[in-house]
Scaffold this active site. Structure first.
Site, PDB file in Angstrom:
ATOM      1  N   GLY B  19      41.005  82.710 -21.771  1.00  7.48           N
ATOM      2  CA  GLY B  19      40.993  81.295 -21.428  1.00  7.48           C
ATOM      3  C   GLY B  19      40.843  80.425 -22.669  1.00  7.48           C
ATOM      4  O   GLY B  19      39.914  80.608 -23.449  1.00  7.48           O
ATOM      5  N   ILE B  23      36.343  75.403 -21.689  1.00  5.48           N
ATOM      6  CA  ILE B  23      35.332  76.226 -22.333  1.00  5.48           C
ATOM      7  C   ILE B  23      35.937  76.918 -23.552  1.00  5.48           C
ATOM      8  O   ILE B  23      35.308  77.008 -24.609  1.00  5.48           O
ATOM      9  CB  ILE B  23      34.766  77.266 -21.345  1.00  5.48           C
ATOM     10  N   ASN B  53      40.880  65.091 -22.644  1.00  5.71           N
ATOM     11  CA  ASN B  53      39.563  64.439 -22.676  1.00  5.71           C
ATOM     12  C   ASN B  53      38.465  65.415 -23.089  1.00  5.71           C
ATOM     13  O   ASN B  53      37.333  65.025 -23.335  1.00  5.71           O
ATOM     14  CB  ASN B  53      39.205  63.829 -21.312  1.00  5.71           C
ATOM     15  N   ARG B  54      38.798  66.703 -23.135  1.00  7.68           N
ATOM     16  CA  ARG B  54      37.755  67.671 -23.484  1.00  7.68           C
ATOM     17  C   ARG B  54      38.260  68.861 -24.291  1.00  7.68           C
ATOM     18  O   ARG B  54      37.503  69.509 -24.978  1.00  7.68           O
ATOM     19  CB  ARG B  54      37.051  68.164 -22.221  1.00  7.68           C
ATOM     20  N   ASN B 113      39.501  80.503 -12.401  1.00  6.62           N
ATOM     21  CA  ASN B 113      39.755  80.964 -11.052  1.00  6.62           C
ATOM     22  C   ASN B 113      39.128  82.324 -10.777  1.00  6.62           C
ATOM     23  O   ASN B 113      38.966  83.161 -11.664  1.00  6.62           O
ATOM     24  CB  ASN B 113      41.248  80.985 -10.750  1.00  6.62           C
ATOM     25  N   CYS B 156      28.827  91.966  -8.136  1.00  7.53           N
ATOM     26  CA  CYS B 156      27.693  92.515  -7.384  1.00  7.53           C
ATOM     27  C   CYS B 156      27.193  91.535  -6.340  1.00  7.53           C
ATOM     28  O   CYS B 156      26.739  91.919  -5.277  1.00  7.53           O
ATOM     29  CB  CYS B 156      26.542  92.876  -8.324  1.00  7.53           C
ATOM     30  N   CYS B 168      43.057  74.024  14.855  1.00 11.10           N
ATOM     31  CA  CYS B 168      42.937  72.868  15.751  1.00 11.10           C
ATOM     32  C   CYS B 168      42.274  71.686  15.061  1.00 11.10           C
ATOM     33  O   CYS B 168      42.575  70.531  15.359  1.00 11.10           O
ATOM     34  CB  CYS B 168      42.184  73.245  17.014  1.00 11.10           C
TER      35      CYS B 168
END
Lengths: 341, 643
Positions: B19, B23, B53-54, B113, B156, B168
């Site tokens: 990733g 982060i 923005n990050r 994810n 775990c 419904c």
């Protein structure tokens, strides 16, 4: 607040964070002015965070030259000597920070150089404290790092004398530890709560913060037993550096015996058992010259969050010290204030 | 605790980051500054504007490029002499097998994810490489360490299966705005612009058994000679008017509920649509498709405004027009994309009109987009804090400082004065089917449920296997693979459509099935229990998997330090602030799954954990804030298999 809408560009860029703190807070951020003094690794992290958040302006003060220590923990400095030679830390960081968000005005403050008549000193210690109150009036937030206790007090006082509220923060990292101090003076903010019927409602809260001086003057024995030992250890180091006329961080292994002796004296004066401040901790702080990058990221992140909260007026600000020690991994808030505050 | 002095352990380390997003950027920077010299990084995504923005290693000019590659280049600028190997790829690719993972001293996840996290967890277990997991949402974050045999693995504590809404609720009795969004997105949008052959629950079941008047004719097809505005109004009147009237005719439904109001376009917008900007009639063939926008066309400037019913109606009709006027070719193939402005506008309007009908508060486009797109709010500071914590744990792992491994939680509100709260990791869960290989049991109707249901919902979704092999004794019932022979494939395809009891090797109560994923090196034994009846609301899938339970928690004495016993099978959480420490899963960005026909539940989900977060935050805006777990995305998997 003049009710200006966010531009389309801002809405697109800040989408994810607007979902955290709202468009109104984002507008306030874009109108805020931050002053930062002392460009070490932790402060560099903070600056990165605050620029990404979209403040109005960020002003940097640090005219020291690049050193090995600086390069080791400050990712804003290009490592190429050809590039950094002849430039101050503030100038180099300014150039890097601008890239993170073109909408933020990042600049370097050098005006104070003219205030020094005879001696051109490249130490920033004490210089900023000679600035007049009208200088600080330009800002909403002032962050100081790498300064003596005296400088912190002086700048804090100047901020407090202004009619407009200027929030004041100090931040220092040594070894694997970090300390943040917060002074928001009289601070009113909003908070969401659930009322008696479990319905969401907004309440207004008011907090009163002590100054740095008032805070560290609280007698140690009056503080709760479980106050972080790091608080006391940092005060010992601070006292030592002040007594010896040292610049912050200008301390080494050789000083350890004198530091431990000073600790003993201070504890006696404060009627506190000297074993309360572990020698091992003091040793770490004395030896730990370089900042530890993960701690810079953590402290810079926490500080960033606090400043954003203060500007937006939303969310509980921390009162009034924050400590982190990577050795135990705890990030602790301590309220060090005189009883009547 | 042993010192964190780390130079030699760090210098020699080979680290894998999975990733390069929120982060990841912070982590790569901190690893580089901390002296790491050999870093590999996998990320399949490209850079988008909303990342900037990050994800500070990226610039506007990088939009569209690979995150892993750009991150690497950016970090090399301030640490030119270290080695960073980027992979613009999906970590689930078969290239990243156990051998690949074995070359690393530690794996650091910065994923968004659940599926990928579980996959990496299994590979780390198989390769016996410690894993440092992490996640952030807004101001909350956590970092956990997983070392095989010594601590819990990531699975775990089973992450709860995503909650699904009963059909419904979506089709007939919405009570929250999110129900309206799911209806607008997965039913109406899908029906009008998506695959026409897809079965769709859009038409309300009438209590009257007779068919609708348009027998044999699809209401949603545009008729010849029908202009766009007429078509739009007809659809509008059908779904917001007629369908509601039909629903109202079923008295039972509304005994204890507020009755909805049918809405007809002629009552809301009596005149013809005014063309504010006059550019609808222009052929937009030459226009940049991404700039076609209803808001622009109607002069609606602020995505944070909550539109009136009339404005929503205008947006509904105008969006429909714009789709047909400028994107006709895509109609029939479109799926909802949160970055598709026109789709977001349409879904917002449709959801709002439905909400108006049912007395549910309306929402702005900004809010609707967040819900429909499962957007997770994110800021730089939390990611920075978490990155610092990850590196600290990584160093402990490299120094094999097992006793000091910690799970650390970043809180928004302090607990016991702490904003950062470390907790000792728990011991492995003896009934974890992933790391403890304990058997599971499945209750299922072996005469009604098909192998396909078992494969999709249990093996892939719940057990998280990507390329499963299913065996009954020595008989292969099903497998996924590249080198299968024609007759095998035919056999498996046929098996999928059979009910369990009629499979070549009959699966009935008492049967033990073995399910394996070779890449993940995971084997699960599942004991089948036949059961006739399932509750349609609580057990919509008609299958209940059990045996994979959380280890029992014991109450902890408040005054003790925040660490576990270490000795027993489970260690307790600190009692104060316990709710906060139960944050088990926080995802940075999450996705919603594709919708399949005949699925009794349609997804728009909440995690238990986010409910926990909401409770401790004491802030609930009334609308459930969604952190939606990634459910098995069947479409995506299909595409993968066909490669």
């Amino acid at each position: 607040m003049d009710g200006e809408e966010l531009t389309e560009q801002e809405t697109a860029l800040y989408d994810r964070q607007i979902r955290v703190w709202g468009a109104d807070a984002q507008r306030r951020l874009s109108k805020s002015h931050i002053l930062v003094y002392g460009m070490k690794g932790t402060v560099a992290e903070f600056c990165k965070n605050i620029v990404l958040a979209g403040v109005g302006s960020l002003t940097l003060v640090d005219d020291r030259a690049v050193t090995e220590d600086a390069l080791s923990s400050n990712f804003l400095i290009p490592p190429n000597e050809n590039v950094y030679a002849g430039k101050t830390l503030a100038e180099l960081c300014c150039n890097s920070l601008k890239e993170f968000n073109p909408m933020v005005r990042v600049s370097v403050e050098k005006e104070y150089m003219q205030l020094i008549e005879n001696k051109i000193s490249i130490q920033i210690t004490g210089d900023l404290s000679r600035f007049g109150g009208d200088f600080f009036d330009k800002f909403d937030i002032v962050i100081v790092s790498c300064c003596t206790r005296m400088t912190k007090k002086l700048i804090n006082e100047k901020c407090r004398k202004l009619s407009k509220r200027v929030a004041f923060y100090t931040v220092d990292c040594r070894d694997y530890c970090g300390e943040i101090f917060v002074d928001l003076q009289k601070y009113i903010y909003t908070k969401k709560k659930l009322d008696e019927n479990n319905q969401p409602t907004t309440v207004e809260c008011e907090l009163q913060y002590p100054s740095f001086q008032e805070s560290i003057s609280v007698p140690w024995r009056k503080l709760p037993r479980r106050v972080s030992k790091l608080y006391f250890a940092m005060r010992v180091i601070e006292s030592f550096e002040e007594a010896e006329g040292r610049n912050p961080g200008e301390i080494s292994m050789e000083d350890l015996p004198a530091v431990l002796k000073l600790k003993k004296e201070l504890c006696e004066a404060q009627s506190m058992n000297e074993s309360h401040i572990p020698n091992a901790l003091l040793e770490r702080l004395v030896m730990g010259k370089r900042e530890f990058p993960p701690v810079c990221a953590i402290i810079g992140g926490i500080l960033g969050q606090e400043v954003i909260k203060a500007i937006s007026g939303k969310g509980d600000p921390l009162q009034n010290f924050f400590f982190f020690d990577a050795m135990d991994g705890k990030g602790v808030i301590e309220d060090i204030s005189p009883p009547n505050v | 605790m042993a010192s964190l002095h780390h130079s030699s352990a760090v210098k020699a380390a080979k680290v894998l980051m999975v990733g390069a997003g929120g982060i990841g950027c912070e982590l790569l920077k901190t690893l580089a500054l901390s002296g790491f010299q050999d870093i590999h990084i996998i990320d399949m995504d490209t850079i988008e504007v909303s990342n900037l923005n990050r994800q500070f290693l990226f610039r506007q000019s990088h939009v569209g490029q690979s995150k892993a590659m750009v991150a690497r280049d950016a970090v090399l600028r301030f640490r030119p002499n270290i080695s960073i190997t980027p992979y613009h790829a999906n970590v689930k690719d078969s290239d990243f097998n156990v051998e690949f993972f074995k070359q690393f001293n530690v794996v650091l996840n910065g994923l968004d994810n659940l599926e990928a996290r579980r996959h990496v967890n299994r590979l780390c277990l198989a390769a016996e490489v410690p894993l440092v997991e992490s996640g952030t949402t807004g101001f909350l974050g956590q970092v956990t360490v997983h070392a095989k045999g010594k601590t819990e693995c990531y699975e775990c504590q089973p992450k709860p299966a995503p909650k699904t809404y009963p059909v419904c609720t979506i089709t007939s009795t919405p009570s929250k705005f999110v129900h309206c969004i799911v209806w607008a997105k997965d039913l109406l949008f899908a029906k009008l612009f998506g695959d026409k052959n897809q079965e769709n629950d859009l038409n309300v079941r009438s209590s009257d058994a007779s068919n609708s008047p348009e027998n044999g004719e699809d209401v949603f097809e545009r008729r010849d000679n029908e202009n766009i505005e007429q078509y739009g109004r007809r659809i509008y009147d059908h779904v917001f008017g007629y369908n509601i009237e039909v629903a109202l005719s079923n008295q039972e439904t509304w005994k204890n509920r507020n009755r909805p109001k049918p809405i007809y376009s002629r009552d809301v917008l009596p005149g013809k649509l005014n063309h504010q900007n006059g550019n609808v009639d222009k052929s937009c063939a030459t226009d940049d498709l991404s700039s076609v926008s209803t808001m622009a066309s109607l002069g609606l400037k602020n995505p944070q405004d909550v539109w009136s019913l009339a404005e929503n109606t205008r947006v509904f009709l105008e969006s429909l027009k714009l789709f047909f006027a400028s994107r006709e070719k895509e109609i029939g193939n479109l799926s909802f994309d949160k970055d598709d402005q026109l789709a977001v506008e349409f879904v917002t309007a449709a959801a709002n009109i439905r909400a108006a009908s049912f007395g549910i508060p309306l929402h702005s486009l900004f809010e609707a987009k967040g819900i429909a797109g499962n957007i997770v709010h994110a800021v730089a500071t939390t990611n920075a804090v978490v990155a610092g914590l990850i590196v600290i744990e990584a160093i402990k792992v490299l120094k094999k400082d097992i006793d000091n491994y910690r799970m650390t939680y970043c809180l928004e509100h302090p607990s016991k004065k702490m904003l950062l709260m470390p907790v000792e990791p728990f011991e492995p869960n003896k009934s974890c089917c992933v790391c403890s290989k304990s058997p599971l049991s499945l209750e299922i109707n072996t005469h009604h449920s098909k192998l396909r249901d078992f494969v999709e919902k249990i093996v892939k979704a719940e057990l998280g296997m990507n390329s499963p092999i299913i065996m009954h004794g020595v008989t292969l019932l099903y497998e996924v693979g590249d080198d299968l022979e024609e007759d095998m494939i035919a056999n498996y395809t046929a098996n999928l459509e059979k009910v369990l009891s009629e499979l070549p090797s009959s699966v009935i109560g008492g049967t033990m099935l073995t399910v394996e994923d070779l890449q993940q090196e995971l084997t699960c034994n599942i004991y089948i229990k036949h059961r006739e009846e399932f509750d349609e609301e609580k057990e919509p899938d008609g299958m209940v998997l059990s045996g994979w339970t959380q280890a029992p928690l014991e109450k902890k004495d408040d005054n003790k330090k925040l660490v576990g016993n270490g000795g027993s099978t489970s260690t307790a959480l600190p009692t104060e602030g316990q709710k906060e420490v139960e944050l088990v899963e926080i995802s940075e960005e999450t996705e919603i799954s594709g919708k399949k026909r005949k699925q009794p539940g349609i997804s728009g989900d909440e995690t238990n954990n986010h409910n926990e977060i909401q409770k401790l935050d004491v802030v609930d805006d009334g609308e459930d804030d969604l952190v939606i777990l990634d459910q098995c995305d069947i479409d995506k998997k299909k595409k993968k298999r066909l490669q």
